[in-house]
Every structure is written in C-alpha cells, then in structure tokens.
Scaffold this motif. Sequence first.
Motif, PDB file in Angstrom:
ATOM      1  N   UNK A 296      16.451   6.696   9.962  1.00 40.08           N
ATOM      2  CA  UNK A 296      15.007   6.477   9.801  1.00 40.08           C
ATOM      3  C   UNK A 296      14.362   7.664   9.086  1.00 40.08           C
ATOM      4  N   UNK A 297      14.832   8.878   9.399  1.00 44.79           N
ATOM      5  CA  UNK A 297      14.283  10.075   8.717  1.00 44.79           C
ATOM      6  C   UNK A 297      14.571  10.010   7.226  1.00 44.79           C
ATOM      7  N   UNK A 298      15.805   9.594   6.898  1.00 40.33           N
ATOM      8  CA  UNK A 298      16.168   9.510   5.466  1.00 40.33           C
ATOM      9  C   UNK A 298      15.343   8.439   4.765  1.00 40.33           C
ATOM     10  N   UNK A 299      15.163   7.319   5.464  1.00 43.37           N
ATOM     11  CA  UNK A 299      14.366   6.219   4.905  1.00 43.37           C
ATOM     12  C   UNK A 299      12.940   6.704   4.651  1.00 43.37           C
ATOM     13  N   UNK A 300      12.371   7.376   5.639  1.00 44.82           N
ATOM     14  CA  UNK A 300      10.998   7.879   5.522  1.00 44.82           C
ATOM     15  C   UNK A 300      10.877   8.822   4.315  1.00 44.82           C
ATOM     16  N   UNK A 301      11.826   9.745   4.183  1.00 41.55           N
ATOM     17  CA  UNK A 301      11.746  10.707   3.074  1.00 41.55           C
ATOM     18  C   UNK A 301      11.870  10.002   1.728  1.00 41.55           C
ATOM     19  N   UNK A 302      12.734   8.981   1.692  1.00 42.04           N
ATOM     20  CA  UNK A 302      12.941   8.232   0.449  1.00 42.04           C
ATOM     21  C   UNK A 302      11.638   7.490   0.066  1.00 42.04           C
ATOM     22  N   UNK A 303      10.966   6.920   1.068  1.00 45.93           N
ATOM     23  CA  UNK A 303       9.722   6.178   0.785  1.00 45.93           C
ATOM     24  C   UNK A 303       8.633   7.141   0.302  1.00 45.93           C
ATOM     25  N   UNK A 304       8.541   8.312   0.905  1.00 49.03           N
ATOM     26  CA  UNK A 304       7.532   9.292   0.456  1.00 49.03           C
ATOM     27  C   UNK A 304       7.790   9.649  -1.010  1.00 49.03           C
ATOM     28  N   UNK A 305       9.043   9.921  -1.346  1.00 49.10           N
ATOM     29  CA  UNK A 305       9.375  10.302  -2.736  1.00 49.10           C
ATOM     30  C   UNK A 305       9.047   9.155  -3.693  1.00 49.10           C
ATOM     31  N   UNK A 306       9.445   7.930  -3.296  1.00 54.87           N
ATOM     32  CA  UNK A 306       9.189   6.756  -4.138  1.00 54.87           C
ATOM     33  C   UNK A 306       7.684   6.565  -4.364  1.00 54.87           C
ATOM     34  N   UNK A 307       6.907   6.639  -3.276  1.00 57.00           N
ATOM     35  CA  UNK A 307       5.463   6.365  -3.386  1.00 57.00           C
ATOM     36  C   UNK A 307       4.790   7.404  -4.281  1.00 57.00           C
ATOM     37  N   UNK A 308       5.186   8.658  -4.140  1.00 58.39           N
ATOM     38  CA  UNK A 308       4.573   9.705  -4.985  1.00 58.39           C
ATOM     39  C   UNK A 308       4.918   9.488  -6.455  1.00 58.39           C
ATOM     40  N   UNK A 309       6.160   9.053  -6.686  1.00 59.12           N
ATOM     41  CA  UNK A 309       6.653   8.915  -8.070  1.00 59.12           C
ATOM     42  C   UNK A 309       6.114   7.653  -8.748  1.00 59.12           C
ATOM     43  N   UNK A 310       6.060   6.527  -8.000  1.00 55.37           N
ATOM     44  CA  UNK A 310       5.862   5.221  -8.648  1.00 55.37           C
ATOM     45  C   UNK A 310       4.525   4.536  -8.367  1.00 55.37           C
ATOM     46  N   UNK A 311       3.821   4.944  -7.318  1.00 59.22           N
ATOM     47  CA  UNK A 311       2.676   4.122  -6.911  1.00 59.22           C
ATOM     48  C   UNK A 311       1.325   4.723  -7.249  1.00 59.22           C
ATOM     49  N   UNK A 312       1.332   5.637  -8.176  1.00 61.38           N
ATOM     50  CA  UNK A 312       0.078   6.261  -8.585  1.00 61.38           C
ATOM     51  C   UNK A 312      -0.834   5.187  -9.202  1.00 61.38           C
ATOM     52  N   UNK A 313      -2.128   5.250  -8.885  1.00 63.31           N
ATOM     53  CA  UNK A 313      -3.050   4.268  -9.467  1.00 63.31           C
ATOM     54  C   UNK A 313      -4.453   4.830  -9.424  1.00 63.31           C
ATOM     55  N   UNK A 314      -5.399   4.059  -9.986  1.00 64.81           N
ATOM     56  CA  UNK A 314      -6.796   4.501  -9.954  1.00 64.81           C
ATOM     57  C   UNK A 314      -7.363   4.370  -8.539  1.00 64.81           C
ATOM     58  N   UNK A 315      -6.629   3.652  -7.653  1.00 69.44           N
ATOM     59  CA  UNK A 315      -7.120   3.431  -6.293  1.00 69.44           C
ATOM     60  C   UNK A 315      -8.165   2.335  -6.243  1.00 69.44           C
ATOM     61  N   UNK A 316      -8.297   1.586  -7.320  1.00 70.47           N
ATOM     62  CA  UNK A 316      -9.277   0.508  -7.402  1.00 70.47           C
ATOM     63  C   UNK A 316      -8.595  -0.720  -7.971  1.00 70.47           C
ATOM     64  N   UNK A 317      -8.785  -1.875  -7.343  1.00 72.02           N
ATOM     65  CA  UNK A 317      -8.153  -3.079  -7.872  1.00 72.02           C
ATOM     66  C   UNK A 317      -8.969  -3.576  -9.055  1.00 72.02           C
ATOM     67  N   UNK A 318      -8.497  -3.271 -10.265  1.00 71.63           N
ATOM     68  CA  UNK A 318      -9.208  -3.807 -11.417  1.00 71.63           C
ATOM     69  C   UNK A 318      -8.230  -4.381 -12.434  1.00 71.63           C
ATOM     70  N   UNK A 319      -6.948  -4.383 -12.085  1.00 72.30           N
ATOM     71  CA  UNK A 319      -5.950  -4.840 -13.037  1.00 72.30           C
ATOM     72  C   UNK A 319      -4.832  -5.541 -12.244  1.00 72.30           C
ATOM     73  N   UNK A 320      -4.926  -6.881 -12.198  1.00 71.52           N
ATOM     74  CA  UNK A 320      -3.966  -7.645 -11.385  1.00 71.52           C
ATOM     75  C   UNK A 320      -2.534  -7.440 -11.872  1.00 71.52           C
ATOM     76  N   UNK A 321      -2.397  -7.253 -13.186  1.00 70.30           N
ATOM     77  CA  UNK A 321      -1.051  -7.089 -13.748  1.00 70.30           C
ATOM     78  C   UNK A 321      -0.409  -5.793 -13.255  1.00 70.30           C
ATOM     79  N   UNK A 322      -1.224  -4.721 -13.263  1.00 65.97           N
ATOM     80  CA  UNK A 322      -0.694  -3.439 -12.800  1.00 65.97           C
ATOM     81  C   UNK A 322      -0.423  -3.484 -11.299  1.00 65.97           C
ATOM     82  N   UNK A 323      -1.263  -4.205 -10.566  1.00 61.18           N
ATOM     83  CA  UNK A 323      -1.040  -4.365  -9.119  1.00 61.18           C
ATOM     84  C   UNK A 323       0.319  -5.030  -8.893  1.00 61.18           C
TER      85      UNK A 323
END
Length: 391
Positions: free
Chosen positions: A13-40
Amino acid sequence: MNFDFDAGFDTETRELRDMVVRFARRELDSSGRFDDAEDFRRRWLLAGKQGLTGTTVPGEYGGSGLDAVSAAATMEALGYGCADTGFAFSVAAHLFAAVMPIVEFGTGEQRAAWLPALCSGERIAAHAITEPEAGSDALHLRTRARPVDDGHVLSGSKCFITNAPVADVFVVQAATDPRGGFFGLTTFLVEASTPGLTVGRPYDKVGLRGSPTADVHFDDCYVPAGAVLGAEGSGASIFSSSMKWERTCLFAAYLGAMRRVLESTVDHVRDREQFGSPIGGFQAVSHRIVDMLGRYEGARLLLYRAARSLSDGTADEVGSALAKIAVSEAAVQLGLDAVQLRGGLGIMDGEAETLLRDALPARIFSGTNEIQKNNVARALGLGRRRPAARR
Ligand SMILES: Cc1cc2nc3c(=O)[nH]c(=O)nc-3n(C[C@H](O)[C@H](O)[C@H](O)COP(=O)(O)OP(=O)(O)OC[C@H]3O[C@@H](n4cnc5c(N)ncnc54)[C@H](O)[C@@H]3O)c2cc1C
C-alpha cells in the motif's frame, strides 16, 4: 514534516501510495477549472490506465480489487499529488457512488457490460439521486419510473449531478412507488445516449471547479427491464451502501489535500519573517499550526477506522458519518487557518483559498453534516424517527 502518512499501511500500500503521488504530480496538472471536456477525458484516461478509476473493482472486471483501506490510501495520495481536488473528487464520485453499486448489486451481464470500460477510464459514470425538491429528504423523489411492457419510463429532473456533463452512464434513483419511502425507490442504469435523457450546462461553482456538475432531465425516457440495478424497491439500500463507500474513501482525497496545504503552511511560517523573526516563532501562529495538525490527524484516524470496518465487513452508518463530518469540518477550518497564516498572500496564492473553496461543498454532498448528525443521533436512540411515507 515528520508525522505519520502511513496509517499502518503494508509495504504494497505504501508503494502504491507513492506511485499515485508521483503519477498525479506528473500527469494531472490542470487549470483546476472544468472548461475543456476533451482535456478532462484525456486526464481521465491516464487515471484509468493508472488503475485509479477502478481500484475497488474485482480483477476479473478490470479493476485492482483493493480493499477500502488501500482504496482510501490511493484516494489520499491522489488528493495529495493532484492540486486539482475537483478532478480527484470526480474520480472518487464515479468509483464509489456509481461503479461500486454495479459491483455490489449488478447482474453478471450488467457487470460485464459496464465495469471493464468504467475501470479502464474509457467510460465515466455518475450517480443521480438529488432533485430540486428532494435533497436531504432523498426518500421522497419526484422522478417517477412508470412500469411499461418490458421496462420502465423515467420522468423527472435531477440536480447537482457530479460528472453529468461527461458521463456515459447514470446510476439513477427513481420512485417506483409514488408514496416514496425506503422501499419506494428503484435504481436504474441509464446510458447517457438514451432518448429522453438530457444534461444541462455545467454549473459555475465556488469550489471543486475541476469537477463538472449539471442537471439531468428525464423526459419520457424508456429503459428496458435489464436496466434495473438490484431488485425493484431496493434503491434506498443500494444508495446507503454506496454512501458508506463515498463517506469513507472519497473523503480520503480531502485528507491528501489538507496535508499538502498543511505542509506548505508550515514552510510559509518558517520562512516568512516579520518583526525580525520567522512568524512561526509567535505562539499565536505556532498554536494555530498545532490545532491544524490535530484536526487533520483526528479526522484521518476516524476515516481509516471507518475504512478498516468497511474492509472487514463490520461497517455501520455511524463510522462513515463521523469520518465524513470530521474530515469535511477539518478541511474547512484548515482552509481558513491556512489563508489566515499566509496573510494577504492567502487570498491569492491559489493554494490555501482553493482548499477552502473546495472544502465548503464537502459539508454538503454525500448527505449534509446535519443529516449525518441526525443519523448518528438516531443510532444512539435519540432524535426523530424517519418520517412515514407520504401520500
Ligand atoms: C459539489 C456537489 C456535488 C454533488 N454531487 C451529487 C451527485 O453526484 N449526485 C447527487 O445525486 N447529488 C449530488 N449533490 C447533491 C447533494 O447530495 C445535496 O446537495 C445534499 O444532499 C443536500 O441537499 P440540498 O442541496 O437540497 O439541501 P437541503 O436538503 O435543502 O438542505 C438545506 C439545509 O437544511 C438542512 N436540513 C435539511 N433537512 C434537515 C433535517 N432534517 N435536519 C437538520 N437539517 C436539515 C441541511 O443540512 C442543509 O443545511 C452534490 C452536491 C454538491 C454541493
């Protein structure tokens, strides 16, 4: 900061958690506003490939088969690594309020038809119960499901539906008994493309702006007999079961967001100097930090306790209600404190004020905190009984 982020997790679970943190920082960057369904959708697919949209779904249907503790750890990591709490909220609402009912109550055919694509991120699900005239009073819905040959016809409107603007399938609660009540609701699986189903424009919300929300209308919308999820009349128990998942595992995303802001707030009060010394040296500031930490840790303990009881099959309504109340109230207070400790920067640095805005709806969705308190009071033998069915 050296406080426990592990909550007694095993190595996996610790490894999974660390992997998700790394993934989210790397891949899920956004404006924080839903304005582009395609990008969502692009980010959703990435989250699906990472296994996040199906963590608690059994492996045979394309999920990861995690228990509630590991699923909560995953959501906490997503909330921590992904600055867009709205996106994490959308993923959690899809999984815990819409996908888990299919896992727990679906027929073999329904599971096979929907779960693989909902896990992989190719399809998105939404759960629709709330109506303009039935919010907290969720057992008295106006949306009717009228039986016809070989199916039902749905008529009525839903509001505040998370993921509605992007959903491929809706888990819909409708009244099959016009008197409503616990056995008066039935759950339907309705494809977004079904004639008679329309979705309104995405709301402009104060918080969780990265999560799309809209009204959904059913205008003589025919669904076949195979669209009923569980037995006719079992809608309320399906809803209750999904809320145990949501009030526990979804709220873990807020723990992650709280920790992220708590850490940056500690950094800020260490660095920011006034009157010739770091402001963290002033007792009014350091005590506020200690209170923030205490609220966060207390809420986290309640949430993982609820997750453990969900994992071992002993979950009741009280544990998840207490966790939901504690996390949402702690998140609002932590947001307020984080803004205050940043001074003027707090209303514009995009971090503390975002947490505050994202935390406000958490006291409302999944059943308001007042309704959770009513439920806990009822379990203690206090408060009003549930009102009888209306005619
Ligand atoms: C961001 C967000 C996402 C949402 N996503 C979804 C979704 O995906 N699907 C869905 O179906 N719904 C969703 N909802 C709707 C949510 O579940 C409802 O807003 C919630 O249940 C409250 O209903 P209401 O807004 O009608 O408030 P009301 O029921 O009108 O309540 C208003 C106030 O009165 C209080 N109140 C009402 N009755 C009592 C009582 N008996 N005792 C004490 N106080 C009471 C409430 O606590 C509240 O403070 C979402 C809401 C938000 C904010």
